[in-house]
Scaffold this active site. Structure first.
Site, PDB file in Angstrom:
ATOM      1  N   HIS A  83      63.086  68.129  45.622  1.00  0.00           N
ATOM      2  CA  HIS A  83      64.210  69.082  45.311  1.00  0.00           C
ATOM      3  C   HIS A  83      64.349  70.178  46.635  1.00  0.00           C
ATOM      4  O   HIS A  83      63.343  70.720  46.848  1.00  0.00           O
ATOM      5  CB  HIS A  83      64.049  69.669  43.957  1.00  0.00           C
ATOM      6  CG  HIS A  83      65.281  70.536  43.624  1.00  0.00           C
ATOM      7  ND1 HIS A  83      66.453  70.277  43.320  1.00  0.00           N
ATOM      8  CD2 HIS A  83      65.361  71.911  44.069  1.00  0.00           C
ATOM      9  CE1 HIS A  83      67.242  71.142  43.264  1.00  0.00           C
ATOM     10  NE2 HIS A  83      66.641  72.301  43.601  1.00  0.00           N
ATOM     11  N   SER A 184      65.793  76.220  35.497  1.00  0.00           N
ATOM     12  CA  SER A 184      67.087  75.561  35.552  1.00  0.00           C
ATOM     13  C   SER A 184      66.788  74.092  36.330  1.00  0.00           C
ATOM     14  O   SER A 184      67.110  73.263  36.096  1.00  0.00           O
ATOM     15  CB  SER A 184      68.302  76.413  35.904  1.00  0.00           C
ATOM     16  OG  SER A 184      69.271  75.648  36.330  1.00  0.00           O
ATOM     17  N   LYS A 188      65.827  69.754  34.950  1.00  0.00           N
ATOM     18  CA  LYS A 188      66.210  68.619  35.158  1.00  0.00           C
ATOM     19  C   LYS A 188      65.252  67.767  36.068  1.00  0.00           C
ATOM     20  O   LYS A 188      65.324  66.441  35.892  1.00  0.00           O
ATOM     21  CB  LYS A 188      67.599  69.085  36.333  1.00  0.00           C
ATOM     22  CG  LYS A 188      68.582  69.888  35.511  1.00  0.00           C
ATOM     23  CD  LYS A 188      69.748  70.377  36.601  1.00  0.00           C
ATOM     24  CE  LYS A 188      69.273  71.563  37.353  1.00  0.00           C
ATOM     25  NZ  LYS A 188      70.538  72.382  37.622  1.00  0.00           N
TER      26      LYS A 188
HETATM   27  N1  URA Z   1      70.530  75.721  41.020  1.00  0.00           N
HETATM   28  C1  URA Z   1      70.087  75.269  39.863  1.00  0.00           C
HETATM   29  O1  URA Z   1      70.173  74.269  39.450  1.00  0.00           O
HETATM   30  N2  URA Z   1      70.069  76.425  38.799  1.00  0.00           N
HETATM   31  C2  URA Z   1      70.132  77.492  39.176  1.00  0.00           C
HETATM   32  O2  URA Z   1      69.858  78.481  38.125  1.00  0.00           O
HETATM   33  C3  URA Z   1      70.209  78.084  40.439  1.00  0.00           C
HETATM   34  C4  URA Z   1      70.293  76.999  41.482  1.00  0.00           C
END
Ligand code: URA
Length: 435
Positions: A83, A184, A188
């Site tokens: 990522h 956040s 994911k």
């Molecule tokens: N990218 C994300 O996926 N979440 C955030 O809070 C900031 C950047």
């Protein structure tokens, strides 16, 4: 009985929330039992008061568990992903993912779109005619099984709490909170069914976090969350003070990735892709040392196996695989404009954010999540920081589809280049590795 107001008050007063309180709040908000105004009060309180590591891990787990957590145990091999926190010309995913997959690692890559001055993997893939990024999870598994690689966007099933919370934070000025950003991103990634994750945390003018200390704090927090959840995680803090590679703009970046997979990519972009890929091989124990992993990735690149994997994925996801042989099949802009140097010297700086803004002005970026983007437009640098330039020589080629947009973009781009007498002190491509 737990009450949302008590959780908000606890955070407002600086008390450490329990995992039960956090799970209760995230679950209630995802299901609609807790309204937006209470969720925005909690995110703003978190913005000011922060979160401990334990709270941040609990938040990530609650957000991950708000949806489906992929179980890929039926696939017979290691699973890993990468990522990046994003930047300008940051296109390593399309190079490293096919290379790592060609080495036998499953790469279930769930990516995002570009927003603001930064680009996104999904937009680059959608520049390929026919390419579908919105596969359902069943189709995704099937592609992954065949090619060892699948490339999709966030589905409604994956971390729905994050989707809702991010939209709320975006309009209530609470995006820039270290625990909220970390949770956040990691919620994911941790839902992808992977055992290993390499994080590319950017630093510099074009990065989400411009200051090194902030990038390092973000990297450390995300590494701690991933390890706290039992995964193998390495973070590289890498430079985003000038665009990575030469191309910025979706279709142009896809072309550069195909060229890289043919062995013809720009050095910085290829070196970083190889390095990130090598860490993925090492984390999954496909190779025991980083040196061996680098050698394996370079050999895979030289053999053309990475390009073949990319071709297979394009075909499996509905795209036109002929782009791998003929990049002229990717969208082409109507106009090209050369930005010429007004004086001779050495390029001292290329303001990275301004290059990203120039791409947006051309129509290649998103002002809001709903904006449509033009995949053909963008900028291809002819000179990078530290290179000599003669007066009248081209600094960059601008690809445009609209004269007014071209004029605005050229004006912005002109201010991005600084030309001086002496070469600047070079910045490292990789600042730090958190192993
Ligand atoms: N990218 C994300 O996926 N979440 C955030 O809070 C900031 C950047």
């Amino acid at each position: 009985m737990l009450r949302a107001v008590d959780v908000i008050q606890g955070k407002r007063d600086g008390r450490e929330l329990t995992p039960e309180e956090i799970a209760f709040f995230v679950d209630g908000y995802t299901k609609g039992a807790i309204p937006d105004y209470q969720a925005s009060a909690l995110t703003m309180a978190t913005f000011f008061k922060g979160m401990t590591r334990a709270e941040t891990v609990a938040l990530t787990e609650a957000m991950m568990n708000s949806g489906e957590v992929l179980d890929l145990s039926e696939l017979p091999g290691p699973k890993a992903d990468k990522h990046s926190t994003g930047g300008v010309g940051d296109k390593t995913s399309l190079v490293l993912a096919p290379l790592v997959a060609a080495c036998g690692v499953y790469v279930p890559m769930i990516s995002g779109r570009g927003l603001g001055h930064t680009g996104g993997t999904l937009d680059k893939l959608e520049a390929i005619p026919g390419f579908r990024v919105n596969l359902d999870l069943g189709e995704f598994r099937a592609v992954l099984r065949k090619a060892h690689l699948g490339l999709i966007g966030q589905t409604p099933e994956i971390a729905p709490a994050d989707r809702k919370l991010y939209a709320l934070r975006d309009v209530t000025a609470s995006v820039e909170s270290l625990p909220l950003i970390s949770a956040s991103i990691m919620s994911k990634k941790m839902a992808e069914g992977i055992e290993a994750l390499v994080l590319d945390v950017k630093t510099g003018d074009g990065a989400f976090m411009q200051k090194y200390e902030d990038s390092k704090a973000l990297a450390e927090t995300m590494v701690a969350i991933g390890r706290g959840m039992g995964k193998k995680v390495t973070a590289l803090i890498t430079d985003m003070d000038q665009p990575l590679g030469l191309a910025a703009g979706n279709g142009l970046e896809t072309i550069e990735c195909i060229e890289a997979l043919r062995g013809e990519g720009p050095k910085d972009m290829v070196d970083l892709s190889v390095e990130l890929a090598a860490h993925m091989l090492q984390l999954t124990a496909v190779e025991t040392t980083l040196d061996a992993a680098r050698g394996r990735i370079r050999a895979t690149l030289a053999s053309g196996a990475g390009l073949e994997t990319f071709r297979q994925v394009i075909e499996l996801q509905g795209g036109d695989p002929r782009v791998c042989d003929d990049t002229g099949r990717l969208p082409q802009a109507r106009e090209r404009f050369e930005l010429l140097a007004e004086s001779a010297g050495v390029v001292g700086r290329i303001a990275c954010r301004s290059v990203g803004h120039a791409c947006m002005l051309l129509g290649g970026g998103r002002e809001t999540v709903d904006s449509r983007i033009d995949p053909a437009v963008g900028v291809v640098l002819r000179k990078k920081v530290g290179e000599r330039v003669a007066k009248g020589e081209s600094l960059a080629t601008v690809h445009a589809n609209d004269r007014k947009r071209l004029d605005d973009a050229v004006q912005r781009l002109r201010t991005a280049f600084e030309i001086g007498e002496t070469a600047p002190v070079p910045r490292p491509l990789i600042h730090t590795v958190l192993e």
